[in-house]
Design an enzyme around this catalytic site. Structure first.
Site, mmCIF file in Angstrom:
data_model
loop_
_atom_site.group_PDB
_atom_site.id
_atom_site.type_symbol
_atom_site.label_atom_id
_atom_site.label_comp_id
_atom_site.label_asym_id
_atom_site.label_seq_id
_atom_site.Cartn_x
_atom_site.Cartn_y
_atom_site.Cartn_z
ATOM 1 N N GLU A 53 -32.327 7.488 13.502
ATOM 2 C CA GLU A 53 -31.800 8.628 14.245
ATOM 3 C C GLU A 53 -32.940 9.341 14.963
ATOM 4 O O GLU A 53 -33.823 9.899 14.322
ATOM 5 C CB GLU A 53 -31.114 9.581 13.258
ATOM 6 C CG GLU A 53 -30.346 10.667 13.936
ATOM 7 C CD GLU A 53 -29.550 11.506 12.943
ATOM 8 O OE1 GLU A 53 -30.124 11.909 11.919
ATOM 9 O OE2 GLU A 53 -28.367 11.770 13.209
ATOM 10 N N CYS A 69 -25.379 14.840 15.165
ATOM 11 C CA CYS A 69 -25.137 13.662 14.322
ATOM 12 C C CYS A 69 -24.256 12.662 15.040
ATOM 13 O O CYS A 69 -24.371 11.454 14.827
ATOM 14 C CB CYS A 69 -24.527 14.085 12.995
ATOM 15 S SG CYS A 69 -23.049 15.077 13.165
ATOM 16 N N LYS A 100 -26.494 28.452 2.287
ATOM 17 C CA LYS A 100 -27.858 28.536 2.814
ATOM 18 C C LYS A 100 -27.898 27.938 4.216
ATOM 19 O O LYS A 100 -27.734 26.737 4.396
ATOM 20 C CB LYS A 100 -28.855 27.754 1.946
ATOM 21 C CG LYS A 100 -30.297 28.047 2.383
ATOM 22 C CD LYS A 100 -31.313 27.058 1.847
ATOM 23 C CE LYS A 100 -31.648 25.948 2.777
ATOM 24 N NZ LYS A 100 -32.227 26.349 4.064
ATOM 25 N N GLU A 149 -22.547 15.058 4.977
ATOM 26 C CA GLU A 149 -22.420 14.642 6.383
ATOM 27 C C GLU A 149 -23.829 14.422 6.883
ATOM 28 O O GLU A 149 -24.581 15.377 7.081
ATOM 29 C CB GLU A 149 -21.742 15.737 7.217
ATOM 30 C CG GLU A 149 -20.346 16.101 6.784
ATOM 31 C CD GLU A 149 -19.373 14.949 6.909
ATOM 32 O OE1 GLU A 149 -19.635 14.005 7.672
ATOM 33 O OE2 GLU A 149 -18.364 14.983 6.208
#
Ligand code: NDP
Length: 512
Positions: free
Chosen positions: A402, A302, A193, A268
């Site tokens: 983040e 990331c 997906k 991840e």
């Protein structure tokens, strides 16, 4: 909003786009959704319609999982030799090369990233398919010939089974290629997906898999949203493993969703990656790497080097140089070859970035550059200014969370102990960097940093051979390298008796 002294690349005119019609790939057939539902993706930079995609529901997701399960169980791929798997993966790599321009352009339009960078990513992805092909011929276990004269032990490596692959929008084609070819090299079947913001390049990958001759049902693609598609992919008992890249919040939810059926979960997730600068560092190289680390992919990365931890003696000089170099970075039209930083993926995400910057300023941090959305001539305001925030303290959200935007936080330190403490204070542990001319300083930092990757005098190099992944809340498991293959393999122990030498547990002659 504009800002004085930045380097902007204005629109080259509205791109002519024939919208891509994206459909699901289920059991080898391209299909729309049973209820006819679709969704659209507009280019964040240009506002033009790029993609009209089938919007999957429970019916499509369950059909895709059933197809993958059947394909895995009947051995149409899992029982092929490593040589056969490798041959097909190499064919896919060649097809990716052939389609590079097409894939790169759609990736640029859907994600808002610069075309030159998109091309490099597609090249990098083809390399991953080639590397995984090499690994496909190395799947091997162990033998134990020292268990005694009457015993031989074998450790077999087997494909784990049906894998759900859930991908984000920031590097759609590359991240899919960090997972899928390794799963296929191991012999797994998959349901993939892509993010609803970047569905098309995964569909093109599906076309290439079909063209390369992958048996029907081995890879299935379902387009749509986390709810319900992603959720079913993480709970259905027919799925053996989930591999996910995205936010830590969704990653934690996936671990919980997968728990009742004890699926293996590989994650991840995010990062709050520091570059630590000691006074003896090569500052020319370090400042360039800082600017690259924070603005690459508009910070939607990331591995973004979103905070620097600078020795007090050089902090002001480094900050000034970073600000000056930031002004030279080309922000603007992603379709222009000269652009280094493109659009932010969505208005909601731009608002989130802005909220972090405003929160930091309200908490006492000092804006040295930027700090607001950016208007690019001819393209509107779906961009964010290069932003440098100094005077950041470890308790501020911008130092811990983040941001996923072109925003750099500057913190300072005096001793190695402080630098390590600040590095390891984040809940994340994806990557970290150290800049020093002294190899002992670099090695001490590398050994003490709690991060999955440490760069010394460098930032964000990556190789197919080198494992990638995070410690702490940055994830679990590893991609790339041999470890990237091992994730998709089960271990089976076979113990073989040689001759009939085992002493009986119950003596047949015993009275009773
Ligand atoms: P998400 O983590 O929400 O999305 C990543 C993928 O997971 C998408 O395909 C998404 O589907 C899917 N998904 C969402 N909910 C579920 C669920 N319950 N079960 C299974 N799959 C699900 O990332 P966002 O796009 O919302 O980005 C938010 C933040 O995540 C960013 O600001 C950034 O901080 C971080 N992020 C980190 C990335 C990384 O590389 N580590 C990559 C992307 C984001 P869909 O979106 O189509 O509904």
């Amino acid at each position: 909003m504009g800002v004085e002294g930045l380097t902007l690349v204005g629109a080259r005119g509205a791109p002519v786009v024939e919208p891509f019609a994206a459909r699901h790939l289920i059991a080898g057939a391209w299909q729309g959704s049973a209820d006819g539902a679709t969704f659209e993706r507009l280019s964040p930079a240009h506002g033009v319609l790029v993609t009209r995609a089938a919007k999957g529901g429970a019916a499509e997701t369950e059909a895709a999982i059933a197809a993958a399960r059947a394909a895995f169980d009947d051995g149409r791929w899992s029982e092929r030799s490593g040589k056969e798997r490798a041959t097909l993966l190499l064919r896919v790599a060649d097809l990716i090369d052939r389609e590079r321009e097409r894939i790169a352009r759609i990736e640029t339009l859907e994600a808002g990233k610069p075309i030159a960078q998109a091309r490099a990513e597609i090249e990098g992805a083809a390399d991953l398919w080639r590397y995984a092909a090499a690994l496909a011929r190395t799947v091997a276990g162990d033998s134990h010939n020292s268990l005694g004269p009457d015993m031989l032990g074998l450790v077999l490596k087997e494909p784990i089974g049906v894998v759900s692959i859930i991908c984000p929008w920031n590097f759609p084609f590359l991240i899919a290629s960090q997972k899928l070819p390794f799963a296929l090299a191991a012999g797994c079947a998959a349901v993939v997906k892509p993010s609803e913001m970047t569905p098309s390049t995964t569909v093109i990958l599906g076309e290439l898999l079909v063209e390369a001759g992958l048996p029907a049902g081995v890879v299935n693609i379902v387009l749509g949203y986390g709810q319900p598609v992603g959720a079913i992919m993480t709970t259905d008992p027919r799925v053996d493993m989930v591999t996910f890249t995205g936010s830590t919040a969704v990653g934690k939810g996936i671990v919980a969703a997968a728990a009742p059926t004890l699926k293996k979960v590989s994650l991840e997730l995010g990062g709050k990656n520091p570059q630590v600068l000691f006074p003896d560092a090569d500052l020319d190289a370090a400042v360039d790497a800082i600017v690259f680390g924070v603005y690459f992919n508009a910070g939607e990365c990331c591995n973004s080097g979103s905070r620097i931890i600078v020795h007090e003696d050089i902090a002001e000089a480094v900050t000034e140089r970073v600000v000056a170099l930031s002004r030279k970075v080309t922000f603007g039209d992603p379709l222009d070859e000269a652009t280094k930083v493109g659009a932010i993926v969505s208005p909601e995400h731009r608002a989130k970035i802005d909220a972090y910057v405003r929160g930091a300023v309200a908490a006492g941090a000092i804006l040295r550059l930027g700090g607001a959305p950016l208007e690019v001539p001819g393209l509107g305001g779906q961009f964010y200014q290069p932003t440098v925030v100094a005077g950041v303290t470890p308790d501020m959200a911008i130092a811990r969370e983040e941001v996923f935007g072109p925003v750099l936080s500057v913190l300072t330190f005096r001793t190695m102990e402080e630098a390590i403490a600040l590095t390891n204070a984040a809940a994340y542990g994806l990557s970290a960097g150290v800049w020093s001319a002294n190899v002992h300083t670099c090695l001490e930092f590398a050994r003490r940093a709690r991060a999955g990757t440490v760069w010394t005098n460098s930032w964000m190099d990556g190789f197919a051979e080198m494992p990638f992944g995070g410690m702490k809340e940055s994830g679990q498991g590893r991609e790339l390298g041999r470890y990237g293959l091992e994730e998709f393999l089960e271990v089976k122990t076979v113990q073989m008796r040689i001759g009939r030498t085992r002493a009986p547990w119950v003596a047949p002659s015993a009275a009773g």
